[in-house]
Structure formats: C-alpha cells, structure tokens
Design a protein around this motif. Structure first.
Motif, PDB file in Angstrom:
ATOM      1  N   TRP A 162      -4.581  -0.549   6.971  1.00  4.73           N
ATOM      2  CA  TRP A 162      -3.400  -1.376   7.252  1.00  4.73           C
ATOM      3  C   TRP A 162      -3.303  -2.488   6.223  1.00  4.73           C
ATOM      4  N   GLN A 163      -2.140  -2.596   5.619  1.00  2.00           N
ATOM      5  CA  GLN A 163      -1.868  -3.691   4.683  1.00  2.00           C
ATOM      6  C   GLN A 163      -0.678  -4.468   5.209  1.00  2.00           C
ATOM      7  N   GLY A 164      -0.854  -5.765   5.449  1.00  2.00           N
ATOM      8  CA  GLY A 164       0.242  -6.582   5.932  1.00  2.00           C
ATOM      9  C   GLY A 164       1.364  -6.670   4.910  1.00  2.00           C
ATOM     10  N   ARG A 165       2.601  -6.657   5.408  1.00  2.81           N
ATOM     11  CA  ARG A 165       3.788  -6.769   4.547  1.00  2.81           C
ATOM     12  C   ARG A 165       4.760  -7.762   5.170  1.00  2.81           C
ATOM     13  N   PRO A 166       5.736  -8.260   4.394  1.00  2.00           N
ATOM     14  CA  PRO A 166       6.712  -9.212   4.943  1.00  2.00           C
ATOM     15  C   PRO A 166       7.532  -8.597   6.078  1.00  2.00           C
ATOM     16  N   ASN A 167       7.996  -9.460   6.962  1.00  2.00           N
ATOM     17  CA  ASN A 167       8.908  -9.077   8.047  1.00  2.00           C
ATOM     18  C   ASN A 167       8.304  -8.053   9.001  1.00  2.00           C
ATOM     19  N   ARG A 168       6.980  -8.010   9.083  1.00  2.00           N
ATOM     20  CA  ARG A 168       6.265  -7.087   9.962  1.00  2.00           C
ATOM     21  C   ARG A 168       6.510  -5.613   9.605  1.00  2.00           C
ATOM     22  N   MET A 169       6.961  -5.377   8.368  1.00  2.00           N
ATOM     23  CA  MET A 169       7.150  -4.006   7.893  1.00  2.00           C
ATOM     24  C   MET A 169       5.877  -3.562   7.178  1.00  2.00           C
ATOM     25  N   HIS A 170       4.794  -3.506   7.939  1.00  2.00           N
ATOM     26  CA  HIS A 170       3.468  -3.272   7.369  1.00  2.00           C
ATOM     27  C   HIS A 170       3.306  -1.838   6.870  1.00  2.00           C
ATOM     28  N   ASP A 171       2.349  -1.661   5.960  1.00  2.00           N
ATOM     29  CA  ASP A 171       1.960  -0.333   5.492  1.00  2.00           C
ATOM     30  C   ASP A 171       0.740   0.125   6.281  1.00  2.00           C
ATOM     31  N   PHE A 173      -1.682   3.734   6.997  1.00  2.00           N
ATOM     32  CA  PHE A 173      -1.987   5.131   6.688  1.00  2.00           C
ATOM     33  C   PHE A 173      -3.191   5.571   7.508  1.00  2.00           C
ATOM     34  N   ARG A 174      -3.100   6.778   8.057  1.00  4.43           N
ATOM     35  CA  ARG A 174      -4.166   7.340   8.882  1.00  4.43           C
ATOM     36  C   ARG A 174      -4.706   8.610   8.236  1.00  4.43           C
ATOM     37  N   TYR A 175      -6.039   8.669   8.120  1.00  6.88           N
ATOM     38  CA  TYR A 175      -6.738   9.883   7.712  1.00  6.88           C
ATOM     39  C   TYR A 175      -7.301  10.533   8.972  1.00  6.88           C
ATOM     40  N   THR A 176      -7.039  11.823   9.155  1.00  5.89           N
ATOM     41  CA  THR A 176      -7.558  12.567  10.293  1.00  5.89           C
ATOM     42  C   THR A 176      -8.325  13.784   9.787  1.00  5.89           C
ATOM     43  N   LEU A 196       0.855  -1.188   0.000  1.00  5.53           N
ATOM     44  CA  LEU A 196       0.000   0.000   0.000  1.00  5.53           C
ATOM     45  C   LEU A 196       0.887   1.233   0.000  1.00  5.53           C
ATOM     46  N   ARG A 197       0.768   2.026  -1.050  1.00  2.00           N
ATOM     47  CA  ARG A 197       1.541   3.259  -1.190  1.00  2.00           C
ATOM     48  C   ARG A 197       0.585   4.450  -1.151  1.00  2.00           C
ATOM     49  N   ARG A 198       1.140   5.607  -0.812  1.00  2.00           N
ATOM     50  CA  ARG A 198       0.315   6.812  -0.757  1.00  2.00           C
ATOM     51  C   ARG A 198      -0.400   7.051  -2.082  1.00  2.00           C
ATOM     52  N   ARG A 199       0.302   6.797  -3.184  1.00  2.00           N
ATOM     53  CA  ARG A 199      -0.306   7.036  -4.499  1.00  2.00           C
ATOM     54  C   ARG A 199      -1.488   6.102  -4.776  1.00  2.00           C
ATOM     55  N   ASP A 200      -1.583   5.002  -4.029  1.00  2.00           N
ATOM     56  CA  ASP A 200      -2.688   4.060  -4.215  1.00  2.00           C
ATOM     57  C   ASP A 200      -3.972   4.525  -3.534  1.00  2.00           C
ATOM     58  N   LEU A 201      -3.865   5.477  -2.622  1.00  5.20           N
ATOM     59  CA  LEU A 201      -4.978   5.838  -1.754  1.00  5.20           C
ATOM     60  C   LEU A 201      -5.835   6.956  -2.340  1.00  5.20           C
ATOM     61  N   GLY A 242     -11.689  18.807   5.097  1.00  3.04           N
ATOM     62  CA  GLY A 242     -11.013  17.717   4.391  1.00  3.04           C
ATOM     63  C   GLY A 242     -10.355  16.725   5.338  1.00  3.04           C
ATOM     64  N   TRP A 243      -9.320  16.072   4.825  1.00  9.80           N
ATOM     65  CA  TRP A 243      -8.634  15.028   5.573  1.00  9.80           C
ATOM     66  C   TRP A 243      -7.125  15.190   5.445  1.00  9.80           C
ATOM     67  N   ARG A 244      -6.425  14.965   6.548  1.00 11.05           N
ATOM     68  CA  ARG A 244      -4.969  14.896   6.530  1.00 11.05           C
ATOM     69  C   ARG A 244      -4.582  13.422   6.456  1.00 11.05           C
ATOM     70  N   LEU A 245      -3.615  13.109   5.608  1.00  6.50           N
ATOM     71  CA  LEU A 245      -3.178  11.724   5.419  1.00  6.50           C
ATOM     72  C   LEU A 245      -1.732  11.578   5.865  1.00  6.50           C
ATOM     73  N   ASP A 246      -1.483  10.626   6.774  1.00  6.25           N
ATOM     74  CA  ASP A 246      -0.140  10.365   7.273  1.00  6.25           C
ATOM     75  C   ASP A 246       0.181   8.883   7.162  1.00  6.25           C
ATOM     76  N   ARG A 247       1.419   8.584   6.738  1.00  4.83           N
ATOM     77  CA  ARG A 247       1.909   7.217   6.874  1.00  4.83           C
ATOM     78  C   ARG A 247       2.350   7.021   8.323  1.00  4.83           C
ATOM     79  N   LEU A 248       2.032   5.864   8.891  1.00  5.55           N
ATOM     80  CA  LEU A 248       2.410   5.564  10.267  1.00  5.55           C
ATOM     81  C   LEU A 248       3.481   4.471  10.313  1.00  5.55           C
ATOM     82  N   MET A 249       4.284   4.520  11.353  1.00  2.00           N
ATOM     83  CA  MET A 249       5.228   3.437  11.585  1.00  2.00           C
ATOM     84  C   MET A 249       4.443   2.137  11.794  1.00  2.00           C
TER      85      MET A 249
END
Length: 214
Positions: free
Chosen positions: A187-196, A198-201, A16-21, A206-213
């Motif tokens: 939340w999109q699961g990824r290998p090695n627990r390096m998941h994707d 993204f939070r909309y607030t 899951l990438r920002r450009r996909d959202l 409108g909405w603010r979009l942030d990638r989260l750890m």
C-alpha cells in the motif's frame, strides 16, 4: 476528547505502479525494507502480528521481524504467551508493517509453524545476555504478576544463577515462529485517499498480482 473529524493529512510522497513492482513479492518487500532502513526510520523491523483463538477472538500486538527468506517471515516469543496459545489453536496469522514516514504499509498473511530447535537455539544465544535472562524471567508470559518488584526479583535471582558470561540454556517454552506467506499486500498512500494497493496471491509455483480498489 479532542474532535478528530478534521484531523487528516494528504499522502503525497510517492506513487506505486504495476511496472514498479518486482514479480517476486519477497524481493519487493526487501526493496521497501531497505528503503525504510536507509531513511533511518525507528525500528522499521517492528510489525504488528494479528492472531485469533479457536473461538475466533482476534488479538494484536507488536513484535520484531527476525528473518525474511523464501521460507517465510520469522519472529520469536514465548510459546505459552497469548499469541503462542492462539497459534497452537489456530496456526495462521497476519503481519503488518507501517512506515508512516514513507506513507507505506505492507501486509502478509499465511499459515505459521515453529522454527527448528537448532535455529531457535542459535538466535537465542546471539541475543543480548540480559534479554536471554528476561526470556526466563517473563515466564509464564501474559500471566498476571503481583507487582514490578516481583518481576525484578525473578530477574535478579536468574542473574545470580547465571553470572555474566555463563551460557544460558534456551527455555523449552521459548522459540520462533515462521509465517509461510500466501498473500502479500503493498500500500502506498496517495492524495485524496486515492491510494495505490497491490495484492500478490499464491498461484501454483508463482504469484498472481492484482491492483485493488483503495
């Protein structure tokens, strides 16, 4: 108990990438929900609803999503149930959708309020006849009952009172709640627990979009 420390899978289906959202989180939710439907997942509209009472005690259960519009996410229940009492004291909640087969999760948090009576009436009367009877029979929901036979007896008495084809009135203690979403997380699961993640607030109109750890 079986040793659980080595039980795990690696999530490899997608990224899951920002450009996909979509800029609109409701539209993004609809896209993922449609994909869950297309994948023929069992009850993709099932969601966990977390509430807390006035003292802060949390509670969690599974219900069915019955609407997703710009006004919010809707489900129906008994107002006198455990969740109904929680929401009367603390009218906010969080919903969770987990689609394991797609390695995806969606969270939605916000304030909650009852839907209008006319809307609740409409939904009640499109439910299966036996489900309408059950709404009456299960009152007061969450309260102790002597045994299964007592519950079946209540249901049978209601069936006699309201024969098949009768219009059953919606009980005043039963209706809908709508969550006005203030925060979404995808939340999109990824290998090695390096998941994707993204939070909309909410940010003004409108909405603010942030990638989260992960």
């Amino acid at each position: 108990m079986t040793d659980l420390t080595s039980m795990r899978i690696s999530y490899t289906r997608a990224e899951l990438r920002r450009r996909d959202l979509n800029a609109d989180p409701l539209a993004q939710f609809q896209t993922w929900f449609d994909e869950a439907l297309a994948a023929d997942l069992p009850e993709p509209y099932a969601m966990q609803v977390a509430t807390a009472n006035a003292a802060g005690r949390p509670s969690l259960r599974t219900v069915l999503l019955r609407g997703a519009t710009p006004e919010g996410l809707t489900f129906y229940t008994n107002f006198e149930s455990h969740k109904g009492l929680d929401l009367a004291a603390n009218p906010q909640a969080e919903f969770l959708f987990y689609w394991a087969e797609l390695e995806r999760q969606v969270r939605a948090f916000g304030s909650i309020a009852r839907v209008p009576d006319a809307e609740a009436d409409h939904y009640f009367h499109v439910r299966p006849f036996e489900s309408q009877l059950a709404a009456h029979a299960s009152d007061p929901q969450s309260a102790p009952i002597q045994n299964r036979e007592a519950l079946e007896a209540k249901f049978a008495a209601l069936h006699e009172r309201f024969p098949e084809g009768t219009t059953i009135p919606r009980p005043q203690f039963w209706g809908g709640y709508r969550l006005s979403v203030q925060e979404w997380e995808f939340w999109q699961g990824r290998p090695n627990r390096m998941h994707d993640r993204f939070r909309y607030t909410r940010d003004g109109a409108g909405w603010r979009l942030d990638r989260l750890m992960p």
